[in-house]
Design a protein around this motif. Sequence first.
Motif, short mmCIF file in Angstrom:
data_model
loop_
_atom_site.label_atom_id
_atom_site.label_comp_id
_atom_site.label_asym_id
_atom_site.label_seq_id
_atom_site.Cartn_x
_atom_site.Cartn_y
_atom_site.Cartn_z
N ILE A 121 -8.54 41.86 167.81
CA ILE A 121 -7.22 42.13 167.24
C ILE A 121 -6.81 43.58 167.53
O ILE A 121 -5.65 43.88 167.82
CB ILE A 121 -7.21 41.86 165.72
CG1 ILE A 121 -7.48 40.37 165.45
CG2 ILE A 121 -5.87 42.27 165.10
CD1 ILE A 121 -7.70 40.03 163.99
N TRP A 149 0.51 45.93 167.85
CA TRP A 149 1.32 44.79 167.41
C TRP A 149 2.70 45.28 167.00
O TRP A 149 2.84 46.12 166.12
CB TRP A 149 0.63 44.08 166.25
CG TRP A 149 -0.71 43.52 166.65
CD1 TRP A 149 -1.91 44.18 166.66
CD2 TRP A 149 -0.97 42.21 167.14
NE1 TRP A 149 -2.91 43.35 167.11
CE2 TRP A 149 -2.37 42.14 167.41
CE3 TRP A 149 -0.18 41.07 167.37
CZ2 TRP A 149 -2.97 40.97 167.90
CZ3 TRP A 149 -0.79 39.92 167.86
CH2 TRP A 149 -2.16 39.87 168.11
N SER A 150 3.72 44.76 167.66
CA SER A 150 5.09 45.14 167.35
C SER A 150 5.52 44.50 166.03
O SER A 150 4.83 43.63 165.49
CB SER A 150 6.03 44.69 168.48
OG SER A 150 6.01 43.26 168.59
N TYR A 183 5.53 40.77 165.79
CA TYR A 183 4.28 40.04 165.60
C TYR A 183 3.44 40.61 164.45
O TYR A 183 2.23 40.35 164.37
CB TYR A 183 3.46 40.07 166.89
CG TYR A 183 4.11 39.30 168.02
CD1 TYR A 183 4.08 37.89 168.03
CD2 TYR A 183 4.76 39.95 169.06
CE1 TYR A 183 4.67 37.18 169.06
CE2 TYR A 183 5.35 39.24 170.10
CZ TYR A 183 5.31 37.86 170.09
OH TYR A 183 5.89 37.14 171.12
N GLU A 184 4.09 41.34 163.57
CA GLU A 184 3.36 41.94 162.44
C GLU A 184 2.75 40.86 161.55
O GLU A 184 1.61 40.98 161.09
CB GLU A 184 4.32 42.82 161.63
CG GLU A 184 3.63 43.57 160.50
CD GLU A 184 4.60 44.45 159.73
OE1 GLU A 184 4.22 44.94 158.65
OE2 GLU A 184 5.74 44.65 160.22
N GLU A 205 -0.32 39.35 163.27
CA GLU A 205 -1.48 40.23 163.17
C GLU A 205 -2.12 40.12 161.79
O GLU A 205 -3.35 39.99 161.67
CB GLU A 205 -1.07 41.68 163.42
CG GLU A 205 -2.24 42.65 163.31
CD GLU A 205 -1.80 44.10 163.18
OE1 GLU A 205 -2.69 44.97 163.16
OE2 GLU A 205 -0.58 44.36 163.08
N GLY A 264 0.29 42.91 171.60
CA GLY A 264 -0.30 41.62 171.26
C GLY A 264 0.72 40.52 171.07
O GLY A 264 1.83 40.76 170.61
N ASN A 265 0.34 39.32 171.43
CA ASN A 265 1.13 38.13 171.16
C ASN A 265 0.21 36.92 171.11
O ASN A 265 -0.99 37.01 171.39
CB ASN A 265 2.26 37.94 172.19
CG ASN A 265 1.73 37.82 173.61
OD1 ASN A 265 0.90 36.96 173.92
ND2 ASN A 265 2.20 38.70 174.50
N TYR A 325 -3.62 37.10 173.09
CA TYR A 325 -4.75 37.28 172.18
C TYR A 325 -5.90 36.31 172.46
O TYR A 325 -7.04 36.76 172.66
CB TYR A 325 -4.28 37.16 170.72
CG TYR A 325 -5.41 37.13 169.73
CD1 TYR A 325 -6.15 38.28 169.46
CD2 TYR A 325 -5.75 35.96 169.06
CE1 TYR A 325 -7.20 38.26 168.56
CE2 TYR A 325 -6.79 35.92 168.17
CZ TYR A 325 -7.52 37.08 167.92
OH TYR A 325 -8.57 37.05 167.03
#
Length: 332
Positions: free
Chosen positions: A23, A28-29, A32-33, A36, A295-296, A300
């Motif tokens: 992770i 993480w934008s 995508y919070e 995460e 990340g997405n 991941y």
Amino acid sequence: MFLGYIHSFRALAILFIVAGHSIDFFIWSEQYEALERLLRILISHGASGLFVFIAGYLFQHLAAKYQTKKYFASKLKNVLLPYFLVSIPAIIIFIFFIHRETVWQGFYDNPQWLQVVYFYLTGLHLAPFWFIPMMTLFYLMGPILIRADKNKFFYWILPVAILISCYFGRGLPYQSFVHFFSVYLLGMFCSHYKVTVNRILVIPSVLTLLTGVFLFLTVLEFYYVKGTMIFVNYLHKITLCLFFLGLLIKLGKKLDYKLIRVIADTSFGVFFIHSYVLTGSKMLITKLSGEKTVGNLLLYPLVVIAVLMSCVGIIVIIQKMLGSKSRYLVGS
């Protein structure tokens, strides 16, 4: 007696460990919070609990063959020696080149030799290595736990141990030991009474109930807990342990695939090296692309699989090169 479902459990546990640490491979934008956070709840927070549960289960399962000197010698050669050797590059880096952010304030005011000692005693030099100093305390408790296992009243302390774990969080090795003691004890309990426990856990309604509890705790932690409420996170861990134990027992030989066996066989070695592989890959990609990877949901799992299989491949090569002596270097 070889327990196929526990061997499969090892493969699952190391998958969770690698997935949990993957992770942090990404940034993480805001988009995508939530993803995460969900990944940390579902995977990262419970991964170490699976390993502790398995350790307790196997400790009790092998209790009939327990010999104190042989047990300590085995842990020294197969756990502590690899820990000492694999730690060397990280300790050199975090003493002579980069300061580790996760250590306590004033850590680097100590002499360098003492910094080395502190790193080994705490495992703070690599993200997963806190686990080894904590497990060493369980190893030292081995003779006491062997005697306790023979007392029919011993497991009555399990509810009290669970209650303590709910409100006593992880930290330094002794703190993590207290937190995870009940998980280890639960593993011992499930092994000690495996004839009865196995029969109960494979009942479809019990697996359904455990699934429901798991989902309820996930929703509770995701929507109503800011940060990590210790008792919710802890109950999440033990529910996961019981659910996977029941599921793997039920599936039995359906999981008897070579790939799963190889992952299980190399699991401890993967534990020791995966942080190096993750960090090295992250630095390489950042250098090549000029920016950190965002990340997405697609990237991941690809990173998790790539890192896991790369580590398995490295361990298999080391095993072929060193034979049985590979255990002294990487624990597998």
